[in-house]
Design a protein around this motif. Structure first.
Motif, mmCIF file in Angstrom:
data_model
loop_
_atom_site.group_PDB
_atom_site.id
_atom_site.type_symbol
_atom_site.label_atom_id
_atom_site.label_comp_id
_atom_site.label_asym_id
_atom_site.label_seq_id
_atom_site.Cartn_x
_atom_site.Cartn_y
_atom_site.Cartn_z
ATOM 1 N N ILE A 236 79.634 42.473 26.058
ATOM 2 C CA ILE A 236 79.521 43.691 26.860
ATOM 3 C C ILE A 236 78.064 44.144 26.943
ATOM 4 C CG2 ILE A 236 80.104 46.153 26.914
ATOM 5 C CD1 ILE A 236 82.869 45.365 25.827
ATOM 6 N N MET A 237 77.354 44.103 25.818
ATOM 7 C CA MET A 237 75.940 44.508 25.833
ATOM 8 C C MET A 237 75.110 43.572 26.706
ATOM 9 S SD MET A 237 74.681 46.101 22.258
ATOM 10 C CE MET A 237 75.298 47.685 21.712
ATOM 11 N N GLU B 169 84.434 37.156 39.071
ATOM 12 C CA GLU B 169 83.407 36.251 38.548
ATOM 13 C C GLU B 169 83.640 35.934 37.076
ATOM 14 O OE1 GLU B 169 79.365 37.143 39.401
ATOM 15 O OE2 GLU B 169 79.674 37.249 41.566
ATOM 16 N N LEU B 170 83.963 36.946 36.298
ATOM 17 C CA LEU B 170 84.207 36.727 34.868
ATOM 18 C C LEU B 170 85.427 35.829 34.650
ATOM 19 C CD1 LEU B 170 83.584 40.317 33.438
ATOM 20 C CD2 LEU B 170 82.118 38.316 33.153
ATOM 21 N N SER C 19 88.977 45.154 30.465
ATOM 22 C CA SER C 19 88.284 46.223 29.736
ATOM 23 C C SER C 19 86.773 46.032 29.808
ATOM 24 C CB SER C 19 88.735 46.240 28.273
ATOM 25 O OG SER C 19 90.112 46.477 28.181
ATOM 26 N N ALA C 20 86.329 44.777 29.723
ATOM 27 C CA ALA C 20 84.897 44.491 29.790
ATOM 28 C C ALA C 20 84.328 44.876 31.151
ATOM 29 C CB ALA C 20 84.637 43.012 29.510
ATOM 30 N N THR C 21 85.081 44.607 32.209
ATOM 31 C CA THR C 21 84.642 44.978 33.563
ATOM 32 C C THR C 21 84.442 46.485 33.661
ATOM 33 O OG1 THR C 21 85.772 43.099 34.585
ATOM 34 C CG2 THR C 21 85.299 44.985 36.000
ATOM 35 N N PHE C 22 85.393 47.232 33.123
ATOM 36 C CA PHE C 22 85.292 48.700 33.141
ATOM 37 C C PHE C 22 84.079 49.157 32.329
ATOM 38 C CE2 PHE C 22 86.216 52.852 31.218
ATOM 39 C CZ PHE C 22 86.399 53.609 32.366
#
Length: 445
Positions: free
Chosen positions: A17-18, A64-65, A248-251
């Motif tokens: 995420i970072m 994409e992810l 969750s990562a997208t958000f």
């Protein structure tokens, strides 16, 4: 680290995420976002930008992810593996090519920010009041090449260490530092006497200022601010653990992007309104107008230096992500050792960046096409044609071609249906509008 060992080099959940946030919060949000917000309606444009993130940014980012994690390869091979067709891989290569050339000119601009940080801390930036002349003299000479080299060396040193020990550790250090600098500078800007007018301009919407052009520019900014179309998120997706929720990562990445833009606006708009600077000044806002404001405030050299350090951090975190795209392609496609790929591709980007920089006036100003420097043309073609086309490829692929999208997205049935609708019908149309607008095919008032 070669392509085989790289398959087991993954991000941790927080590290991913970072790193993804570090990629998204580059120069675009701190340099471009404030002046286009000033040009296209202030707070109303900011709200429109957030809506566009939901309509185009989040769906394409998740696509994409998902493609990257599903294919477990670079931006080209993931499409080949998931489709069984080399034709899709060839289309995916377009984003690799775009990232390569973007790195060539992005390193130049990132070097400018390092130079200005040093100039500000030493006080040399404020010795004479001709900030436009100082900027034009600097970018029109050979000095930017040295600063570009510094950026490339830092980027290469990070990437040589790999994904978890290089990209992840670097972003875990710089992203918190970036947040601290953002908050510190925002507090300082909003504490200036008369800052309220700038805060109001940025946060109190006047929807009468919005036009059709504002909507298309907001769409484009939402698209570019998340680093979409460059193959970055596909590449990073390949490094994501199966246990990581990419929804969750997208958000989280999108929220980080919005917060960064918000803090950038709270730094820049109060500052320029206090010192009587027009918010519609264009790209010169950061390198010309803001130094004038810093020169007039108490401890201006310190805050100016911190501001350009902030820009440098943002630039280099994005540079690391951009260069990783062609590096991942080279290690997998040509079976190069990671160190060799990083050094060779980094050197090539640096060498290509030299004439691009010099085309702005440093002895190669003859390198123009229709009166525009080659630097500007490469920027235009990559940002306004290659990136939208690459994103269009991903949306069509994820929406219509790839059958494993539902499983890889990890979304519940309801959310998946909404995402599939967006990625099939809404996002492609909006991406196409962005492409046609920036290519000059359509014009709106």
């Amino acid at each position: 680290m070669d392509s085989e060992s790289n398959k087991n080099d993954r991000f941790s959940s927080l590290g991913f995420i970072m790193s993804a946030v570090g990629s998204a919060v580059g120069l675009g949000n701190m340099w471009k976002f404030p002046y286009i917000t000033g040009q296209y309606g202030g707070a109303a444009f900011f709200l429109l930008f957030i809506v566009c993130l939901l309509l185009i940014g989040f769906p394409v980012l998740l696509a994409e992810l998902a493609v990257g994690r599903g294919g477990r390869g670079n931006a080209s091979s993931s499409l080949t593996k998931l489709s069984g067709s080399k034709a899709w891989g060839a289309l995916g290569f377009l984003s690799v090519l775009g990232a390569f050339f973007i790195m060539a000119f992005y390193g130049v601009v990132a070097g400018w920010t390092l130079h200005y940080a040093v100039l500000s801390f030493t006080g040399n930036l404020f010795e004479n009041g001709d900030y436009a002349g100082l900027f034009n003299q600097f970018i029109g000479g050979w000095a930017p090449i040295g600063w570009q080299l510094v950026v490339m060396i830092v980027t290469v040193l990070v990437l040589i260490r790999g994904v978890s020990k290089g990209i992840e550790r670097f972003n875990k250090l710089l992203i918190p530092s970036l947040v601290v600098l953002l908050v510190l500078l925002a507090i300082q800007a909003m504490s200036l006497q008369g800052a309220g007018e700038g805060v109001s301009f940025f946060l109190k919407p006047d929807f009468s200022k919005l036009t059709g052009e504002s909507a298309l520019v907001a769409l484009g900014q939402a698209f570019f601010s998340l680093s979409l179309g460059m193959g970055i998120m596909v590449t990073y997706g390949a490094y994501v653990q199966k246990s990581q929720s990419i929804g969750s990562a997208t958000f989280a990445v999108g929220l980080g992007n919005v917060l960064y833009a918000l803090l950038a606006g709270l730094i820049i708009f109060p500052t320029i309104f206090v010192f009587g600077i027009e918010p519609t000044q264009g790209p010169g806002l950061v390198f010309v107008a803001l130094p004038a404001a810093f020169s007039a405030m108490p401890f201006g050299a310190l805050f100016g230096g911190l501001f350009f350090v902030l820009l440098s951090f943002a630039a280099i975190t994005s540079a690391v992500s951009i260069l990783e795209v062609p590096v991942a392609y080279a290690t997998e496609t040509f079976k190069w050792k990671r160190n060799s790929a990083v050094l060779i591709i980094g050197a090539l980007c640096f060498l290509i960046g030299i004439p691009l920089s010099l085309s702005l006036g440093g002895g190669a100003d003859w390198m123009t096409i229709n009166g525009k420097p080659v630097f500007d043309w490469v920027d235009f073609i990559c940002s306004n044609i290659i990136l939208p086309v690459s994103s269009l490829v991903i949306t069509i692929f994820a929406g219509y071609v790839w059958k494993g999208a539902a499983e890889e997205s990890g979304l519940s049935a309801g959310w998946f249906k909404l995402w599939l609708f967006m990625v099939r019908f809404i996002a492609p149309i909006l991406v196409l509008l962005v492409l046609l607008y920036y290519a000059g095919v359509i014009q709106v008032g």
